[in-house]
Design a protein around this motif. Structure first.
Motif, mmCIF file in Angstrom:
data_model
loop_
_atom_site.group_PDB
_atom_site.id
_atom_site.type_symbol
_atom_site.label_atom_id
_atom_site.label_comp_id
_atom_site.label_asym_id
_atom_site.label_seq_id
_atom_site.Cartn_x
_atom_site.Cartn_y
_atom_site.Cartn_z
ATOM 1 N N SER C 142 -16.019 -16.519 -14.056
ATOM 2 C CA SER C 142 -15.964 -15.118 -13.660
ATOM 3 C C SER C 142 -16.765 -14.837 -12.397
ATOM 4 N N PHE C 143 -17.821 -15.604 -12.155
ATOM 5 C CA PHE C 143 -18.639 -15.220 -11.008
ATOM 6 C C PHE C 143 -17.892 -15.441 -9.694
ATOM 7 N N LEU C 144 -16.846 -16.246 -9.733
ATOM 8 C CA LEU C 144 -16.015 -16.348 -8.538
ATOM 9 C C LEU C 144 -14.772 -15.484 -8.636
ATOM 10 N N ALA C 145 -14.267 -15.324 -9.867
ATOM 11 C CA ALA C 145 -13.030 -14.556 -10.021
ATOM 12 C C ALA C 145 -13.278 -13.076 -9.794
ATOM 13 N N GLU C 146 -14.432 -12.599 -10.250
ATOM 14 C CA GLU C 146 -14.688 -11.163 -10.153
ATOM 15 C C GLU C 146 -14.759 -10.676 -8.702
ATOM 16 N N PRO C 147 -15.565 -11.339 -7.836
ATOM 17 C CA PRO C 147 -15.549 -10.878 -6.440
ATOM 18 C C PRO C 147 -14.179 -11.037 -5.799
ATOM 19 N N ALA C 148 -13.440 -12.078 -6.193
ATOM 20 C CA ALA C 148 -12.108 -12.245 -5.617
ATOM 21 C C ALA C 148 -11.227 -11.062 -5.984
ATOM 22 N N LEU C 149 -11.298 -10.658 -7.257
ATOM 23 C CA LEU C 149 -10.510 -9.506 -7.694
ATOM 24 C C LEU C 149 -10.917 -8.254 -6.921
ATOM 25 N N LEU C 150 -12.226 -8.117 -6.756
ATOM 26 C CA LEU C 150 -12.740 -6.955 -6.032
ATOM 27 C C LEU C 150 -12.203 -6.937 -4.599
ATOM 28 N N MET C 151 -12.166 -8.112 -3.978
ATOM 29 C CA MET C 151 -11.682 -8.176 -2.596
ATOM 30 C C MET C 151 -10.188 -7.874 -2.525
ATOM 31 N N VAL C 152 -9.454 -8.334 -3.527
ATOM 32 C CA VAL C 152 -8.025 -8.025 -3.573
ATOM 33 C C VAL C 152 -7.835 -6.514 -3.635
ATOM 34 N N LEU C 153 -8.598 -5.896 -4.535
ATOM 35 C CA LEU C 153 -8.468 -4.449 -4.689
ATOM 36 C C LEU C 153 -8.935 -3.732 -3.426
ATOM 37 N N PHE C 154 -9.938 -4.295 -2.751
ATOM 38 C CA PHE C 154 -10.432 -3.680 -1.518
ATOM 39 C C PHE C 154 -9.365 -3.696 -0.443
ATOM 40 N N THR C 155 -8.623 -4.803 -0.381
ATOM 41 C CA THR C 155 -7.574 -4.867 0.629
ATOM 42 C C THR C 155 -6.604 -3.708 0.430
ATOM 43 N N ALA C 156 -6.225 -3.515 -0.831
ATOM 44 C CA ALA C 156 -5.311 -2.412 -1.122
ATOM 45 C C ALA C 156 -5.976 -1.070 -0.814
ATOM 46 N N SER C 157 -7.277 -0.975 -1.113
ATOM 47 C CA SER C 157 -7.974 0.287 -0.854
ATOM 48 C C SER C 157 -8.061 0.577 0.635
ATOM 49 N N MET C 158 -8.278 -0.476 1.413
ATOM 50 C CA MET C 158 -8.382 -0.290 2.856
ATOM 51 C C MET C 158 -7.055 0.225 3.401
ATOM 52 N N ILE C 159 -5.969 -0.312 2.865
ATOM 53 C CA ILE C 159 -4.659 0.098 3.362
ATOM 54 C C ILE C 159 -4.389 1.559 3.017
ATOM 55 N N SER C 160 -4.746 1.926 1.770
ATOM 56 C CA SER C 160 -4.362 3.266 1.324
ATOM 57 C C SER C 160 -5.492 4.270 1.465
ATOM 58 N N HIS C 161 -6.639 3.835 1.994
ATOM 59 C CA HIS C 161 -7.792 4.718 2.178
ATOM 60 C C HIS C 161 -8.227 5.393 0.888
ATOM 61 N N SER C 162 -8.193 4.679 -0.193
ATOM 62 C CA SER C 162 -8.668 5.268 -1.432
ATOM 63 C C SER C 162 -8.998 4.138 -2.401
ATOM 64 N N THR C 163 -9.967 4.379 -3.268
ATOM 65 C CA THR C 163 -10.237 3.365 -4.276
ATOM 66 C C THR C 163 -9.649 3.747 -5.624
ATOM 67 N N GLN C 164 -8.896 4.836 -5.648
ATOM 68 C CA GLN C 164 -8.291 5.209 -6.922
ATOM 69 C C GLN C 164 -6.907 4.598 -7.016
ATOM 70 N N LEU C 165 -6.650 3.935 -8.098
ATOM 71 C CA LEU C 165 -5.366 3.245 -8.220
ATOM 72 C C LEU C 165 -4.162 4.178 -8.064
ATOM 73 N N PRO C 166 -4.177 5.392 -8.639
ATOM 74 C CA PRO C 166 -3.020 6.263 -8.433
ATOM 75 C C PRO C 166 -2.744 6.528 -6.963
ATOM 76 N N ARG C 167 -3.831 6.729 -6.190
ATOM 77 C CA ARG C 167 -3.648 6.973 -4.755
ATOM 78 C C ARG C 167 -3.069 5.738 -4.084
ATOM 79 N N ILE C 168 -3.543 4.577 -4.497
ATOM 80 C CA ILE C 168 -3.053 3.347 -3.876
ATOM 81 C C ILE C 168 -1.561 3.215 -4.132
ATOM 82 N N VAL C 169 -1.187 3.428 -5.385
ATOM 83 C CA VAL C 169 0.234 3.320 -5.721
ATOM 84 C C VAL C 169 1.035 4.352 -4.954
ATOM 85 N N ALA C 170 0.498 5.571 -4.908
ATOM 86 C CA ALA C 170 1.215 6.624 -4.195
ATOM 87 C C ALA C 170 1.388 6.238 -2.730
ATOM 88 N N ALA C 171 0.336 5.672 -2.143
ATOM 89 C CA ALA C 171 0.407 5.295 -0.735
ATOM 90 C C ALA C 171 1.488 4.252 -0.524
#
Lengths: 222, 666, 320
Positions: C142-171
């Motif tokens: 987990s100590f490697l998987a967790e930051p990787a997951l976080l970075m994956v989610l960050f990429t999506a957040s950067m694209i959609s300018h939000s850290t909320q999943l509904p906003r990301i999906v909406a974007a």
């Protein structure tokens, strides 16, 4: 700002190119290395097709076909035959361990992105960011050449370097004159043949393809 | 007459000094010291915390004391920045002092009296550091703090290792203090004694070179105190050596005074002018964070583990400050406010959970007499209170929602996520990499804490002492409960805390973090579309879902339960030694990050009848940096000692020659 | 977040999703197992088998070891609650669920971390060699998987300018269609994380009890009856949640908007289709891959982490 779809596609392919180079950097097996190289060829010819389509330059179609035939079919086939005859399917031994190589790779990517940033701003629209990726691929291929021990993987690295340059040429300057491309293609083909002959020579002399044996070639009195 | 926060704060300092002296006077009756003076000191701490909160929203007060140098009387100033750190000091030391009331009970009278004095002087020194408004008073307070903590560290001075740790601490503290002094000297700029007040420095506009020099000196000096790489070596030595309440104060609060110093100098006195200050701190912070957590993962001594974890947290704080400076310089003040808020929030959080964990190790140490985790285990059965309270601390420090550690991590990551668009493209790219490193060190921190809690409290006892351990006393429980409560409250009411921190951002950056949502339950640092977090709803949802599950399971099925021996896998001779020890649990980390450690291990041969395994993971920096410096110092002093012959005539000659040389030049 | 009349449909959607998820999660596990059985030329136990197993486990008497503490006993409930809650944050059938305001993607990672921490601690509680082994390996993964997951989610957040999943999906769904090269990296990294975090081949093997290879099974070895049932159910929920995250990030088309009850059947149908395909894909991947040595796992996950970081960098370069 909405980027036109073909360019988005080229962007995607560029990233995939970088991804493949990274995968090659992390790869331990020669066989997979060659397959990845073939994949790189596919990406390259696809992107050339897309650029040819979007800029309506017909000679790029030829060079895309050329890439497909030479880099996806001929060269991998040659390399496959080579490793079958040399019987070298074993793991690649790297000089530096793979995680460290990857970290150096990330640093190189950051470096080349920043290096390319001013160039990208000079050229118009289409090439924004692509030069950075191409440059990163070039540097990563060089890194692969540095860190590999076996002669074959070095040749693959060399070919991947050529691919990255080719990518830079097609995406940034919309291709070189066809004659030049034919010339380069021929060069690469010939080079691979010559490397093949070299491998046999190296193996006959040292019983191995490990290039560290070549260190013995230096003058002993030096 | 109008009472101002600053009067109360000075009163608190005075009270602490008086309490300390009383303790010294009462050294024949240790019970009074424990059950009266320490609890009273704790109440005073609470008063200080309240004063700090009060000062956050008040206008800055200034006081000039009739003490000090002839031309430079002591200046005191209480502004929101000081107020925030005073609240931190008060809040954490309330819990620690309550705990100390129980913890020091077993101590002999004379030692206790002295300790009581040093303890309260230490507290007073820290408070004075936060209040000081001129370089002279600051240095006096800083030294009081350093010296009293040195004496506290060496409480058990009969043990050579502790003397050595204390010496190292004193040495580095003083190297740091000299750097701070020099930094003040640079900032004063040769404008006479009166320019040594912070107010004069604030208005003295230094040239770029000199302000950078002052900044670097201050970063070095405060960094040495905070344990920033590569000045961290004293921390894992001194923290375990000190009695646990003292370790708690040192780690939880004293390190924060260094953070306070960095903030004060960088923002308030030097006005954070240059972008590379931020990048330097960011990089140093990242290195420190990863280094700290990596070493924490391989420790076997529970207090050393916590000390390394403190290094990690200091790294995170420095990252936050670096980010703030960078954003501030590039004119992105909303982002700067966000990362400053994250930094301050995290220092508050760290003060709470690290103090909690350190005092907890004190109880364990009392109960088992062990610091080596490899001989503990199963303490959750014999020490239920400590185990439950420590679980809160462990979850908080690992950044688990809905506790406090998560909030500051969340804020910091939000700052990273919002940051693109900096003009310098290298820094722009550094940001995602830094976010990745932060995420990595946070995940590793969870690894470390599972190891810490699991090896100490869970499983079967690995030694007799652990099997017969007893739980902590009432005072100790009270102190720990307070700290655990703070961890929970700070986690559940982030909006309130952010509002308080806003006063500090307003002072340092001239802007503050708006809470976009009107509700106190929903933290929305930028706007509601962008990010929001509500720990209260989160907690309610988790509890609701859990209780519903319990109810459904027990209602529709049954709650029958019986006990049996653990499954032995067909191998009946299972014993406690088959569990992972601390070394075993950390082994994968050691293997992955092997190049960073200097590992010495002795593996027994497979045919050994009494196999013994020994492994030590040491700090390479000690060998690469400190030992060469020591050798060089020895060499230099060797040359100097050539001058020393023991002949009185020769010495007179030296004096004479010096005099002549001086006369020539003058 | 005051509850007023306009939010009633949203709350109803939230509750529907909660119920749907908790009931459907074992089905997904059953489907993946069934696909595996077919690939191995077995007839398989049917996709309803997980329900039968859960029912059987709930009926049994719970047996716990003599020295189990309260931590051991509450952990199944906490883990189950966390996983259930994680599924409540992710837009599975509808965008903009009320609860996802209370917890964004970082909190989602936090929920997973909380569950993991408790299960690792519970594994160490009994003090057997297996338990600590499992806990150690789980934390290692987990100590490697967790930051990787976080970075994956960050990429999506950067694209959609939000850290909320509904906003990301909406974007992703409502804006003009765009290819995101950075998401290609993120997708690959996410795939690795999904495999590792759900104890799948090549990192772990959910169907093995060989002591040298197991991770997740080693941790829950001491659990029985209702506790085990809850943990198994939580594992199903986790797989479901990860699939849903993958769908939300990379194939979000067709997730209904809140208030559109008419869109709901289509949303559920599409969800089922995507899940069926993803489950079959997972089974196929597992059938084709060999489990790797535990010490290769950090390298594998490190690759995911680096890929995710690279994705972020690509995003910075291409702004896409």
């Amino acid at each position: 700002m909405q980027i036109p779809l073909p360019l988005q596609f080229v962007n995607l392919l560029a990233s995939l190119l970088l991804l493949v180079v990274f995968a090659m950097l992390a790869q331990r097996r020669i066989l997979s290395l060659i397959n990845l190289f073939a994949l790189q060829g596919v990406i390259l010819s696809l992107s050339t097709f897309v650029v040819a389509y979007s800029t309506a330059q017909h000679h790029l179609y030829y060079s895309a076909w050329l890439t497909l035939i030479l880099k996806v079919l001929v060269l991998p086939w040659l390399l496959h035959r080579l490793i079958a005859r040399l019987n070298v399917k074993w793991d690649v031994e790297t000089l530096i361990n793979i995680p460290t190589t990857m970290l150096v790779g990330i640093a190189l990517v950051i470096f080349s992105f920043n290096l390319a940033a001013p160039i990208s701003q000079l050229s118009q629209g289409i090439t924004r960011g692509l030069i950075g990726i191409a440059l990163a691929s070039v540097l990563l291929s060089l890194l692969m050449m540095l860190t590999r021990r076996k002669a074959i993987s070095q040749v693959v690295a060399f070919l991947s370097l050529e691919n990255s340059l080719f990518f830079a040429a097609t995406s940034a300057t919309q291709g070189m004159p066809l004659v030049v491309e034919f010339g380069i293609a021929l060069d690469v083909l010939v080079a691979t043949y010559i490397f093949g002959i070299f491998f046999f020579q190296i193996r006959e002399t040292f019983d191995s393809l490990d290039i560290s044996h070549m260190e013995n070639l230096k003058d002993d009195n030096a | 007459m109008n009472i101002l926060p600053i009067d109360v704060a000075s009163g608190v300092i005075l009270l602490w000094i008086v309490l300390g002296l009383l303790g010294l006077a009462l050294q024949r009756s240790p019970r009074v010291i424990c059950s009266v003076i320490f609890p009273f000191g704790a109440l005073v701490s609470l008063l200080l915390a309240a004063t700090g909160l009060w000062a956050l929203s008040a206008t800055p007060d200034i006081a000039v004391l009739p003490l000090g140098l002839p031309d430079l009387p002591f200046h005191l100033r209480l502004d929101p920045l000081s107020g925030f750190f005073l609240a931190l000091l008060g809040g954490a030391s309330f819990g620690v002092s309550l705990y100390a009331a129980g913890y020091f009970k077993a101590m002999a009278g004379e030692v206790l009296g002295l300790l009581c004095l040093e303890y309260h002087l230490f507290l007073a020194g820290m408070a004075l550091v936060l209040l000081a408004d001129d370089a002279y008073l600051f240095m006096v307070a800083w030294e009081t703090m350093a010296l009293s903590s040195y004496f506290l560290v060496t409480t058990d001075h009969k043990i050579p290792d502790i003397r050595r740790a204390g010496y190292l601490y004193l040495l580095i503290a003083h190297v740091g203090a000299i750097a701070i002094l020099l930094s003040f000297g640079v900032m004063q700029g040769g404008h006479g004694v009166a320019a040594y007040t912070f107010d004069a420095m604030r208005h003295a506009h230094l040239s770029g070179f000199w302000s950078s020099t002052a900044f670097l000196l201050a970063l070095f000096g405060f960094g040495a105190k905070a344990g920033v790489l590569p000045m961290h070596v004293w921390l894992p030595e001194a923290h375990p050596a000190a009695p646990s309440p003292v370790s708690a104060l040192m780690s939880g609060v004293m390190l924060k005074t260094a953070i306070y110093g960095i903030l004060r100098v960088t923002f308030d006195l030097l006005h954070a002018q240059v972008w590379w200050w931020g990048v330097l701190m960011l990089t140093l912070g990242l290195l420190t964070a990863v280094f700290g957590v990596m070493f924490a993962a391989v420790q076997g001594d529970m207090k050393r583990l916590l000390a390394y974890s403190s290094i990690e947290n200091i790294g995170l704080l420095l990252v936050g400050i670096g980010l703030t400076v960078t954003f501030h310089v590039y004119g992105k003040d909303a982002l700067a406010a966000l990362s400053l808020t994250a930094t301050l929030y995290h220092s508050l959080n760290h003060a709470c959970f690290k103090s909690l964990l350190f005092v907890g190790t004190g109880s364990i140490l009392h109960a088992t007499g062990e610091r080596n985790m490899g001989r503990m285990g199963g303490l959750i059965h014999s020490m239920p209170w400590v185990a439950a309270l420590m679980l809160v601390g462990v979850l908080a420090i690992s950044g688990m929602p809905p506790l406090n550690g998560f909030v500051s991590e969340w804020l910091l990551l939000q700052a990273f996520l919002l940051s693109p668009g900096l003009p310098n493209s290298y820094i722009d790219m550094l940001v995602p990499v830094a976010a990745a490193v932060i995420a990595l060190s946070a995940a590793l921190a969870a690894y470390v804490m599972v190891k810490f809690y699991g090896v100490i409290f869970l499983g079967q006892p690995r030694g007799n002492a652990s099997a017969k351990a007893h739980d902590a006393g009432l005072w100790e429980r009270a102190g720990m409960s307070w700290l655990a409560l703070l961890c929970v409250l700070l986690g559940l009411a982030p909006v309130f805390v952010v509002q308080q921190i806003n006063h500090v951002s307003q002072l340092l950056l001239g802007t503050q973090l708006a809470n976009a949502a009107p509700s106190w339950m929903l933290l929305t640092p930028v706007d509601t579309e962008r990010a929001s977090y509500s720990p209260v709803y989160f907690l309610l949802a988790v509890l609701g879902v859990m209780l519903a599950t319990v109810w459904v399971v027990h209602r529709y099925y049954h709650g029958r339960l019986r006990s049996a021996p653990a499954w032995d896998c067909g191998f009946p001779a299972q014993n406690a030694r088959m569990q992972d020890t601390a070394e075993g649990f950390g082994q994968p980390i050691r293997r992955i990050f092997e190049p960073f450690f200097k590992i010495e291990s002795e593996l027994p041969s497979p045919f050994d009848v009494n196999p013994k395994y020994q492994g030590r993971s040491e700090d390479r920096l000690w060998y690469l940096l400190y030992l060469p410096v020591r050798r060089m110092t020895e060499k230099l002093s060797g040359w100097v000692s050539l001058l020393q012959h023991g002949h009185i005539h020769l010495y007179l000659t030296y004096t004479f020659v010096t005099l002549v040389v001086l006369l020539i030049f003058v | 977040m005051m509850l007023n009349m306009t939010q009633v449909p949203a709350v109803l959607f939230q509750l529907t999703q909660l119920l749907l998820v908790v009931l459907a999660a074992p089905l997904l596990t059953g489907w993946v197992n069934q696909c595996q059985a077919w690939l191995q030329n077995r007839s398989g136990a049917g996709i309803l088998q997980p329900y039968r197993v859960l029912h059987k486990l709930f009926l049994k008497d719970a047996v716990i070891a003599y020295n189990a503490s309260w931590l051991f006993r509450i952990t199944p409930y906490i883990v189950f609650g966390c996983m259930w809650l994680a599924a409540a944050i992710i837009p599975i059938i509808a965008v903009d669920l009320p609860f996802s305001r209370a917890a964004d993607v970082i909190a989602l990672v936090g929920v997973f971390a909380l569950a993991r921490m408790f299960i690792a601690l519970a594994a160490m509680d009994i003090g057997t060699a297996f338990g600590t082994l499992g806990a150690r390996r789980e934390m290692l993964v987990s100590f490697l998987a967790e930051p990787a997951l976080l970075m994956v989610l960050f990429t999506a957040s950067m694209i959609s300018h939000s850290t909320q999943l509904p906003r990301i999906v909406a974007a992703f769904t409502q804006q003009q269609f765009m290819l995101y090269p950075s998401l290609a990296f993120a997708a690959l990294a996410f795939l690795i994380v999904l495999l590792a975090e759900n104890a799948r081949i090549p990192v772990d093997n959910p169907s093995t009890h060989l002591e040298l290879t197991m991770i997740h099974e080693a941790m829950i070895l001491e659990y029985s009856a209702r506790h085990l049932a809850l943990i198994e159910w939580a594992a199903s929920l986790k797989l479901f949640a990860y699939f849903s995250i993958g769908i939300a990030l990379f194939f979000p088309y067709g997730i209904a908007e809140v208030g559109h009850w008419s869109g709901l059947p289509l949303a559920i149908f599409l969800l089922l289709l995507k899940l069926l395909l993803a489950g079959a894909g997972l089974a196929l991947f597992e059938a084709l891959t060999a489990k790797m040595r535990i010490f290769r796992a950090p390298e594998f996950l490190g690759t995911a982490f680096l890929l995710a970081v690279l994705g972020l960098l690509i995003h910075f370069l291409l702004r896409a």
